[in-house]
Design an enzyme around this catalytic site. Structure first.
Site, short mmCIF file in Angstrom:
data_model
loop_
_atom_site.label_atom_id
_atom_site.label_comp_id
_atom_site.label_asym_id
_atom_site.label_seq_id
_atom_site.Cartn_x
_atom_site.Cartn_y
_atom_site.Cartn_z
N ASN A 46 12.99 30.57 69.86
CA ASN A 46 11.84 31.38 70.25
C ASN A 46 10.87 31.35 69.07
O ASN A 46 11.12 32.01 68.07
CB ASN A 46 12.29 32.81 70.58
N TRP A 47 9.83 30.57 69.24
CA TRP A 47 8.88 30.41 68.12
C TRP A 47 8.04 31.67 67.90
O TRP A 47 7.35 31.77 66.90
CB TRP A 47 7.95 29.23 68.37
N LYS A 48 8.08 32.59 68.88
CA LYS A 48 7.20 33.77 68.81
C LYS A 48 5.76 33.29 68.59
O LYS A 48 5.40 32.21 69.05
CB LYS A 48 7.70 34.75 67.75
N HIS A 63 11.77 40.26 76.36
CA HIS A 63 12.10 40.27 74.91
C HIS A 63 11.78 41.66 74.35
O HIS A 63 10.83 42.31 74.78
CB HIS A 63 11.29 39.19 74.19
N GLU A 123 10.34 42.59 71.81
CA GLU A 123 8.95 42.75 71.33
C GLU A 123 8.00 43.00 72.50
O GLU A 123 7.04 43.76 72.36
CB GLU A 123 8.56 41.50 70.51
N GLU A 157 20.20 40.75 72.37
CA GLU A 157 19.49 40.77 71.09
C GLU A 157 19.38 42.21 70.60
O GLU A 157 18.44 42.93 70.99
CB GLU A 157 18.08 40.18 71.24
N GLY A 180 14.95 39.66 63.17
CA GLY A 180 14.04 39.49 62.04
C GLY A 180 14.42 40.28 60.81
O GLY A 180 13.62 40.42 59.88
N SER A 238 18.79 37.33 63.95
CA SER A 238 19.14 36.81 62.62
C SER A 238 20.23 35.74 62.67
O SER A 238 21.06 35.65 61.75
CB SER A 238 19.51 37.94 61.66
P1 13P Z 1 15.30 36.22 64.52
O1 13P Z 1 16.24 35.07 64.73
O2 13P Z 1 14.11 35.88 63.68
O3 13P Z 1 16.03 37.45 64.07
O4 13P Z 1 14.67 36.57 65.95
C1 13P Z 1 15.53 36.75 67.04
C2 13P Z 1 14.72 36.81 68.27
O5 13P Z 1 14.00 37.75 68.52
C3 13P Z 1 14.79 35.64 69.17
O6 13P Z 1 14.21 35.93 70.41
#
Ligand code: 13P
Length: 246
Positions: A10-12, A97, A99, A168, A174, A210
């Site tokens: 997931n590149w966000k 997600h 977020e 998640e 993160g 993470s």
């Molecule tokens: P990280 O791997 O940066 O913790 O992010 C996880 C995430 O939100 C994947 O969708």
């Protein structure tokens, strides 16, 4: 039953035409043997889906989006429909997600509507669930996950069997503080049990939060962890390739 492992990036909201091209070329070049035990998917921001289609067609890497509209077309300024994602070769889309839930107010009802829209369009929705730090501290992890999944679990079996679930925990995203393999396994077993009650034992359940080159193998050794949804480490080819090969 052994399922093929699934490793998704997931590149966000990261990337540029130039950096994406470099990353994708490194992934294509590096995948070879890793591909034999992991399916690999990258989920990019919408404007880059055309680039992914161009670069990844006829490679071992599949691609998807990070969000979609629950509508197929119409007066929904700024939204992107599931049919548009299909137009750009997406097979996958993240839904709900944390977020999106925390920053953009997506509710469980929105997540259900988007999941159904994705399924209707022939996309595989990756439904994201997970508790916050305070919910975990209060012992509410299972209750939160049940709440987030319960309307989706009521979908008919033929539809439900086509989703992927990503656990998640919000506190692990993160932060560099992954759930331990045992912590994640306990929640995955719970999710697996919920799915089994609805006769869809084969649904893949991914862990995210993470995940990195150092902890992936221990997470993947757990019986109910079918793969990973990777944020930060998916932006570095060497790290993402090690996770896919773990
Ligand atoms: P990280 O791997 O940066 O913790 O992010 C996880 C995430 O939100 C994947 O969708």
């Amino acid at each position: 039953m052994t399922k093929q492992r699934l490793v998704m990036g997931n590149w966000k909201m990261h990337g540029s035409l130039a950096s994406n091209q470099q990353l994708l070329e490194q992934l294509i070049a590096g995948l070879g043997s890793a591909h034999s035990h992991s399916d690999v998917v990258v989920c990019a921001p919408h404007p880059y889906l055309a680039q992914l289609q161009q670069i990844l067609t006829n490679t071992a890497i599949q691609w998807g989006a990070q969000n979609l509209s629950e509508h197929t077309q119409g007066a929904f300024t700024g939204e992107v429909s599931p049919l548009m994602l299909k137009d750009f070769g997406c097979q996958w889309v993240l839904v709900g997600h944390s977020e999106r839930r925390a920053l953009y107010g997506e509710t469980d009802a929105d997540v259900l509507a988007k999941t159904v829209a994705a399924l209707d369009a022939g996309l595989t929705p990756v439904v994201c669930v997970g508790e916050t730090e305070s919910e975990q501290a209060a012992g509410q992890t299972q209750a939160v996950i049940l709440q987030q999944l319960q309307s989706i679990l009521k979908l008919e079996t033929a539809l439900l069997s086509r989703i992927v679930v990503a656990y998640e925990p919000v506190w692990a995203i993160g932060t560099g503080k992954s759930a331990t393999p045992e912590q994640a396994q306990a929640v995955h077993a719970y999710i697996r049990g919920l799915l089994a009650r609805h006769h869809v034992a084969a649904v893949q359940v991914l862990y995210g939060g993470s995940v990195n080159a150092g902890n992936a193998a221990d997470l993947f050794a757990m019986p109910d962890i079918d793969g990973a949804l990777v944020g930060g480490a998916s932006l570095k080819a060497a790290d993402f390739l090690s996770i896919a090969a773990a």
